[in-house]
Design a protein around this motif. Structure first.
Motif, PDB file in Angstrom:
ATOM      1  N   ARG A   1      44.619  58.898  -9.480  1.00 37.87           N
ATOM      2  CA  ARG A   1      44.254  57.923 -10.521  1.00 37.87           C
ATOM      3  C   ARG A   1      44.806  56.537 -10.160  1.00 37.87           C
ATOM      4  O   ARG A   1      44.090  55.543 -10.217  1.00 37.87           O
ATOM      5  N   GLU A   2      46.090  56.524  -9.752  1.00 39.90           N
ATOM      6  CA  GLU A   2      46.715  55.238  -9.405  1.00 39.90           C
ATOM      7  C   GLU A   2      46.023  54.584  -8.208  1.00 39.90           C
ATOM      8  O   GLU A   2      45.877  53.370  -8.138  1.00 39.90           O
ATOM      9  N   MET A   3      45.601  55.409  -7.258  1.00 39.32           N
ATOM     10  CA  MET A   3      44.975  54.879  -6.033  1.00 39.32           C
ATOM     11  C   MET A   3      43.471  54.658  -6.229  1.00 39.32           C
ATOM     12  O   MET A   3      42.777  54.218  -5.315  1.00 39.32           O
ATOM     13  N   LYS A   4      42.942  55.054  -7.415  1.00 37.02           N
ATOM     14  CA  LYS A   4      41.501  54.981  -7.691  1.00 37.02           C
ATOM     15  C   LYS A   4      40.704  55.774  -6.659  1.00 37.02           C
ATOM     16  O   LYS A   4      39.693  55.316  -6.112  1.00 37.02           O
TER      17      LYS A   4
ATOM     18  N   PHE B   1      52.392  70.308  -9.217  1.00 43.63           N
ATOM     19  CA  PHE B   1      51.873  69.680  -7.997  1.00 43.63           C
ATOM     20  C   PHE B   1      50.480  69.101  -8.258  1.00 43.63           C
ATOM     21  O   PHE B   1      50.168  67.971  -7.886  1.00 43.63           O
ATOM     22  N   ARG B   2      49.660  69.893  -8.946  1.00 47.43           N
ATOM     23  CA  ARG B   2      48.281  69.439  -9.227  1.00 47.43           C
ATOM     24  C   ARG B   2      48.295  68.172 -10.083  1.00 47.43           C
ATOM     25  O   ARG B   2      47.573  67.211  -9.815  1.00 47.43           O
ATOM     26  N   GLU B   3      49.158  68.167 -11.122  1.00 48.34           N
ATOM     27  CA  GLU B   3      49.197  66.989 -12.000  1.00 48.34           C
ATOM     28  C   GLU B   3      49.687  65.747 -11.260  1.00 48.34           C
ATOM     29  O   GLU B   3      49.175  64.648 -11.461  1.00 48.34           O
ATOM     30  N   GLU B   4      50.662  65.953 -10.371  1.00 51.09           N
ATOM     31  CA  GLU B   4      51.149  64.807  -9.569  1.00 51.09           C
ATOM     32  C   GLU B   4      50.033  64.250  -8.691  1.00 51.09           C
ATOM     33  O   GLU B   4      49.860  63.041  -8.565  1.00 51.09           O
ATOM     34  N   LEU B   5      49.282  65.159  -8.074  1.00 57.30           N
ATOM     35  CA  LEU B   5      48.178  64.717  -7.203  1.00 57.30           C
ATOM     36  C   LEU B   5      47.136  63.938  -7.997  1.00 57.30           C
ATOM     37  O   LEU B   5      46.642  62.904  -7.554  1.00 57.30           O
ATOM     38  N   ILE B   6      46.805  64.464  -9.186  1.00 57.47           N
ATOM     39  CA  ILE B   6      45.790  63.791 -10.014  1.00 57.47           C
ATOM     40  C   ILE B   6      46.299  62.401 -10.406  1.00 57.47           C
ATOM     41  O   ILE B   6      45.548  61.419 -10.381  1.00 57.47           O
TER      42      ILE B   6
ATOM     43  N   GLU C   1      48.947  64.640  -0.802  1.00 56.30           N
ATOM     44  CA  GLU C   1      49.493  63.409  -1.401  1.00 56.30           C
ATOM     45  C   GLU C   1      49.379  62.221  -0.422  1.00 56.30           C
ATOM     46  O   GLU C   1      48.951  61.127  -0.802  1.00 56.30           O
ATOM     47  N   SER C   2      49.740  62.449   0.842  1.00 54.38           N
ATOM     48  CA  SER C   2      49.730  61.317   1.788  1.00 54.38           C
ATOM     49  C   SER C   2      48.305  60.856   2.077  1.00 54.38           C
ATOM     50  O   SER C   2      48.069  59.672   2.347  1.00 54.38           O
ATOM     51  N   ILE C   3      47.341  61.768   1.979  1.00 54.73           N
ATOM     52  CA  ILE C   3      45.939  61.372   2.186  1.00 54.73           C
ATOM     53  C   ILE C   3      45.511  60.396   1.083  1.00 54.73           C
ATOM     54  O   ILE C   3      44.922  59.345   1.340  1.00 54.73           O
ATOM     55  N   LEU C   4      45.866  60.736  -0.153  1.00 52.10           N
ATOM     56  CA  LEU C   4      45.503  59.863  -1.283  1.00 52.10           C
ATOM     57  C   LEU C   4      46.246  58.531  -1.198  1.00 52.10           C
ATOM     58  O   LEU C   4      45.662  57.461  -1.428  1.00 52.10           O
ATOM     59  N   LEU C   5      47.522  58.604  -0.821  1.00 50.01           N
ATOM     60  CA  LEU C   5      48.315  57.365  -0.715  1.00 50.01           C
ATOM     61  C   LEU C   5      47.811  56.474   0.413  1.00 50.01           C
ATOM     62  O   LEU C   5      48.030  55.269   0.389  1.00 50.01           O
ATOM     63  N   ALA C   6      47.109  57.082   1.382  1.00 54.32           N
ATOM     64  CA  ALA C   6      46.519  56.286   2.472  1.00 54.32           C
ATOM     65  C   ALA C   6      45.205  55.643   2.016  1.00 54.32           C
ATOM     66  O   ALA C   6      44.520  54.986   2.806  1.00 54.32           O
TER      67      ALA C   6
END
Ligand SMILES: NC(=O)C1=CN([C@@H]2O[C@H](COP(=O)(O)OP(=O)(O)OC[C@H]3O[C@@H](n4cnc5c(N)ncnc54)[C@H](O)[C@@H]3O)[C@@H](O)[C@H]2O)C=CC1
Ligand SMILES: O=C([O-])CC(=O)C(=O)O
Length: 252
Positions: A107-110, A98-103, A76-81
């Motif tokens: 999506r939000e972070m493109k 967990f998987r759906e949250e990550l996806i 999660e933190s990798i994507l948020l970065a």
């Protein structure tokens, strides 16, 4: 040139570092800081023992090649970065929420989450399972007991059940079960065998559905530095990274 942050300086990390072409590993992190230090020195990447500082490096993509625990903690933190992510320890995605949250975060972070083909073949077209009926999907994995850190005198089935349960019991050996489940859109059936007469990591896939039927057998050479991991799994990430900026996309 694509810049890569590497999470996990083990067997797979070393194979991809030796194959750097079209990409450069510029930052590395490992929970054993001496490994990150040694890796950084050998391949000219900045070693980190602080994960937040590792994420501050201006890398395009982070490759997780560490463990299910590492993927669960850090994805999660990798994507948020603002970085794309390659997940090798796919068992982390067995937890559907967990998987759906990550996806959703991606999506939000493109950003993209890549699941490499890893130690199997055929993951591309197995996605037809998401759009067309499946009657049967079984993964049969057979490894030498040494690859499972066990001992056995004869061929023995040590697991028979659903991928979800298998990846929790054997997280270092059955990430492919979760990759297949995500690809075909259902929790696939898995058999895990140890066989003292088998010197390869063998994965057999039995797939039947509206499209017809398929049988895929891969007999992988175990990695010399980690027999649980097939060499093909490391090559698969290498191929993914080398083709990230290739305009010609092959496969489904
Ligand atoms: N998707 C697939 O088809 C396959 C996935 N794998 C998975 O890929 C991963 C890497 O495999 P190998 O390189 O062979 O393993 P390895 O054990 O040789 O290297 C893993 C490295 O990650 C580090 N590490 C472990 N947990 C960590 C954490 N929480 N934080 C930071 N560093 C951590 C270790 O210290 C080690 O240096 C494993 O999880 C393995 O199960 C392996 C084969 C196939
Ligand atoms: O490398 C392999 O043969 C498969 C493996 O360990 C995994 O799926 O985690």
């Amino acid at each position: 040139m694509i810049t890569v942050g590497l999470l996990g300086c083990g067997n797979i990390g070393h194979v991809i570092a030796k194959g750097q072409e079209n990409f450069r590993i510029t930052a590395v992190y490992d929970s054993v800081s001496a490994r990150a230090e040694a890796f950084g020195k050998e391949f000219g990447a900045a070693p980190y023992d602080d994960f937040a500082a590792f994420l501050q490096e201006p890398t395009d993509i982070v490759v997780e090649a560490a463990s299910v625990a590492a993927a669960t903690t850090h994805a999660e933190s990798i994507l948020l970065a603002g970085k794309d992510l390659v997940i090798m320890s796919v068992g982390a995605l067995a937890d559907v929420s967990f998987r759906e949250e990550l996806i959703q975060t991606a999506r939000e972070m493109k950003k993209k989450i890549h699941i490499p083909s890893g130690a199997i073949m055929g993951l591309d077209n197995i996605r037809v399972g998401q759009i067309s009926g499946i009657d049967k999907f079984v993964l049969r994995t057979t490894k030498n007991p040494k690859s499972l850190s066990r001992e056995a005198e004869e061929k023995t089935c040590i697991f028979s059940g659903k991928a979800y349960d298998c990846v929790h019991q054997y997280p270092k050996n059955t990430n492919v079960a979760e990759s297949l489940s995500i690809a075909c859109g259902r929790d696939v059936d898995v058999e895990l065998w140890m066989d003292p007469n088998e010197d390869r990591n063998m994965h057999e896939i039995f797939f039947e559905g509206e499209f017809g039927e398929a049988y895929i057998r891969v007999r992988n050479v175990p990695s010399p530095d980690n027999p649980a991991t097939s060499y093909l799994a490391a090559l698969s990430i290498l191929s993914l990274l080398q083709n990230l900026d290739n305009p010609l996309v092959i496969g489904a």
